[in-house]
Enzyme design. Structure first.
Site, PDB file in Angstrom:
ATOM      1  N   LYS A  83       0.851  -1.195   0.000  1.00 12.05           N
ATOM      2  CA  LYS A  83       0.000   0.000   0.000  1.00 12.05           C
ATOM      3  C   LYS A  83       0.875   1.229   0.000  1.00 12.05           C
ATOM      4  O   LYS A  83       1.865   1.293   0.733  1.00 12.05           O
ATOM      5  CB  LYS A  83      -0.870  -0.007   1.275  1.00 12.05           C
ATOM      6  CG  LYS A  83      -1.916   1.088   1.305  1.00 12.05           C
ATOM      7  CD  LYS A  83      -3.176   0.709   0.584  1.00 12.05           C
ATOM      8  CE  LYS A  83      -4.099   1.891   0.342  1.00 12.05           C
ATOM      9  NZ  LYS A  83      -3.707   2.729  -0.828  1.00 12.05           N
ATOM     10  N   LYS A 119       5.480   2.062  -2.956  1.00  8.12           N
ATOM     11  CA  LYS A 119       5.449   3.455  -3.416  1.00  8.12           C
ATOM     12  C   LYS A 119       5.951   3.491  -4.842  1.00  8.12           C
ATOM     13  O   LYS A 119       6.684   2.606  -5.270  1.00  8.12           O
ATOM     14  CB  LYS A 119       6.367   4.307  -2.538  1.00  8.12           C
ATOM     15  CG  LYS A 119       6.145   5.793  -2.629  1.00  8.12           C
ATOM     16  CD  LYS A 119       4.850   6.215  -1.973  1.00  8.12           C
ATOM     17  CE  LYS A 119       4.952   7.532  -1.293  1.00  8.12           C
ATOM     18  NZ  LYS A 119       4.203   7.644  -0.082  1.00  8.12           N
ATOM     19  N   THR A 207      -5.325  13.166   5.570  1.00  6.81           N
ATOM     20  CA  THR A 207      -3.923  13.342   5.973  1.00  6.81           C
ATOM     21  C   THR A 207      -3.764  14.608   6.811  1.00  6.81           C
ATOM     22  O   THR A 207      -3.169  14.576   7.897  1.00  6.81           O
ATOM     23  CB  THR A 207      -2.991  13.388   4.741  1.00  6.81           C
ATOM     24  OG1 THR A 207      -3.340  12.327   3.863  1.00  6.81           O
ATOM     25  CG2 THR A 207      -1.540  13.250   5.144  1.00  6.81           C
ATOM     26  N   ASN A 238      -2.625  19.562  -0.563  1.00 10.64           N
ATOM     27  CA  ASN A 238      -3.711  18.927   0.171  1.00 10.64           C
ATOM     28  C   ASN A 238      -3.416  18.817   1.674  1.00 10.64           C
ATOM     29  O   ASN A 238      -4.252  19.150   2.515  1.00 10.64           O
ATOM     30  CB  ASN A 238      -3.933  17.545  -0.450  1.00 10.64           C
ATOM     31  CG  ASN A 238      -5.195  16.918   0.043  1.00 10.64           C
ATOM     32  OD1 ASN A 238      -6.223  17.592   0.145  1.00 10.64           O
ATOM     33  ND2 ASN A 238      -5.127  15.654   0.390  1.00 10.64           N
ATOM     34  N   SER A 367      -7.409   5.673   3.548  1.00 12.82           N
ATOM     35  CA  SER A 367      -7.377   4.746   2.407  1.00 12.82           C
ATOM     36  C   SER A 367      -7.880   3.364   2.814  1.00 12.82           C
ATOM     37  O   SER A 367      -8.608   2.705   2.068  1.00 12.82           O
ATOM     38  CB  SER A 367      -5.945   4.586   1.892  1.00 12.82           C
ATOM     39  OG  SER A 367      -5.593   5.674   1.070  1.00 12.82           O
TER      40      SER A 367
HETATM   41  N1  GLU Z   1       0.644   8.889  -0.153  1.00 14.55           N
HETATM   42  C1  GLU Z   1       0.124   8.802   1.167  1.00 14.55           C
HETATM   43  C2  GLU Z   1       1.232   8.447   2.146  1.00 14.55           C
HETATM   44  O1  GLU Z   1       2.382   8.681   1.896  1.00 14.55           O
HETATM   45  C3  GLU Z   1      -1.083   7.884   1.261  1.00 14.55           C
HETATM   46  C4  GLU Z   1      -0.810   6.452   0.937  1.00 14.55           C
HETATM   47  C5  GLU Z   1      -2.062   5.594   0.848  1.00 14.55           C
HETATM   48  O2  GLU Z   1      -3.118   6.084   1.188  1.00 14.55           O
HETATM   49  O3  GLU Z   1      -1.930   4.461   0.428  1.00 14.55           O
HETATM   50  O4  GLU Z   1       0.983   7.993   3.226  1.00 14.55           O
END
Ligand code: GLU
Length: 434
Positions: A83, A119, A207, A238, A367
């Site tokens: 994730k 990622k 977030t 955001n 998420s």
């Molecule tokens: N990009 C966000 C993070 O770095 C969200 C990741 C997600 O929701 O999977 O945590």
């Protein structure tokens, strides 16, 4: 595994270290030392499981073809499907994706989610492309990733310069390329989708709300009243925007903002909604906002304030600016904003850091709610989402805070120790195939 714990030599530098990898590996190793992590598990967690690099062609508006490079790194899947976000930025490369994927492993573990860490993204400056070019780039990237992502395998989400629209294109492309009977069963291949397309109400602010909550929880534990406290924010995207809005609602005052174009300051306070509507009219930048002074880029972190929220990119707080930071509390909205040398200086100066894997974990928790909602067909409302988020984050915060107090370590070390121990437990229970 127990028998070999002492005998095995630890290969700490299993992957080439540079840039952000240096930071995450140093953070990992120092927590691993603290908990005396099993050397076999240290070996496994020191390296990524899978690294996918795709080069793919896309037709531009003028008829020319450009070839783009995209990445997806899957660090560890011991706790569940990978994730983590996809970012569109010129700094995206394998090193960055590896480091960011590792942080996701610790973040999801700390939050108690059934996920591993991943990622990726595309090395691109999205401001140079039209909306229809970005759509074709996103769809072709999704097609190139093919079965390397999937709702029970690897679930991307928004990150720097990607948003709910990007996720809608990915979901649509992924679903359109599945067999007809499986199409709608696959919408949770990504999270952070728009409200009308399987998205979660409140995922947009999850977030930033989480950043605000962790600051509030810290303040409550330290008898600090947020009302009247001055804060600065690096990045007014955001995360920066929503965190600022929630803090302002609690009576705190935004006194400085930096974005990619430059920095502004006003010790009387900057109205968050006014600034947001201004940026919408000015192509996204805060520059020249009325009733604010311009501040030199290198002086931003030295602005007089109580709380500092780096909510942009990695490696922003370094040995160069850490000695000049005025804030007593740093809340890491971004991933990896403080490098190891910068952190050392801050800790010596008694400045508290709420670490990224805790501070910005509201996003991935949101998420998770979206993913659950898609799987069960339920639809949750905003108040319910925010309340569930608050409860979950409060649990994580208390675990980290109490661990830090009991073990006399900083909050980052505490967060890493808790996260790593959860994964260690899974490995010890299951062993290593075959
Ligand atoms: N990009 C966000 C993070 O770095 C969200 C990741 C997600 O929701 O999977 O945590």
């Amino acid at each position: 595994m127990e028998n070999s714990k002492k005998e095995l030599k630890v290969k700490k530098k299993a992957v080439p270290l540079k840039g952000m990898m240096d930071n995450v590996m140093e953070q990992f190793n120092s927590a691993a030392d603290h908990i005396n992590l099993h050397p076999n598990i240290r070996k496994i967690l020191s390296i990524t499981n899978n690294e996918i690099l795709v080069n793919f062609p896309v037709k531009m508006d003028n008829g020319n073809v450009e070839v783009f490079t995209g990445y997806r790194v899957q660090h560890n899947g011991a706790l569940g499907p990978y994730k983590g976000g996809l970012r569109y930025h010129p700094t995206v490369d394998l090193d960055a994706a590896r480091a960011l994927a590792m942080w996701m492993t610790w973040k999801t573990s700390l939050a108690g989610l059934p996920y591993g860490g991943g990622k990726g993204g595309i090395k691109i400056d999205p401001s140079l492309y039209s909306q229809s070019e970005l759509e074709r780039i996103t769809r072709r990237f999704t097609y190139a990733l093919a079965d390397n992502i999937g709702p029970e395998h690897d679930i991307p989400a928004p990150d720097v310069n990607t948003n709910s629209q990007t996720m809608a294109w990915i979901a649509d492309t992924y679903m359109s390329t599945r067999p007809p009977a499986l199409r709608s069963a696959n919408q949770h291949v990504v999270t952070g989708k728009p409200d009308g397309s399987g998205g979660l109400e409140g995922r947009d602010r999850a977030t930033g709300f989480g950043v605000y909550l962790t600051i509030k929880f810290w303040a409550e534990r330290n008898d600090m009243d947020l009302s009247g406290k001055r804060f600065i924010v690096q990045g007014f995207g955001n995360v920066g925007y929503w965190a600022s809005l929630f803090l302002e609602q609690d009576g705190a005052k935004l006194v400085g903002v930096q974005d990619a174009q430059g920095s502004i300051e006003n010790q009387e306070g900057i109205d968050v909604e006014n600034l947001f509507s201004y940026t919408q009219k000015k192509g996204g930048t805060v520059m020249d906002f009325p009733k604010s002074q311009l501040v030199d880029k290198n002086d931003f972190f030295a602005i007089d304030c109580d709380i500092c929220i780096p909510a942009a990119l990695g490696n922003q707080i370094t040995k160069e600016n850490a000695p000049r930071i005025k804030a007593k509390l740093i809340a890491e909205g971004a991933n990896g904003p403080t490098n190891v040398e910068g952190e050392k200086i801050l800790l010596e100066r008694g400045i508290i850091i709420i670490p990224d894997i805790l501070c910005n974990s509201g996003g991935v928790i949101g998420s998770y709610f979206e993913w659950l909602q898609n799987r069960s067909g339920e639809i949750w409302h905003l108040e319910e989402v925010l309340e569930k988020l608050r409860k979950k984050l409060n649990g994580s915060f208390n675990r980290v805070y109490n661990y830090a107090q009991n073990e006399c370590v900083d909050l980052r070390t505490a967060a890493f120790c808790i996260a790593i121990q959860r994964i260690e437990k899974a490995y010890i229970q299951r062993g290593i195939f075959p």
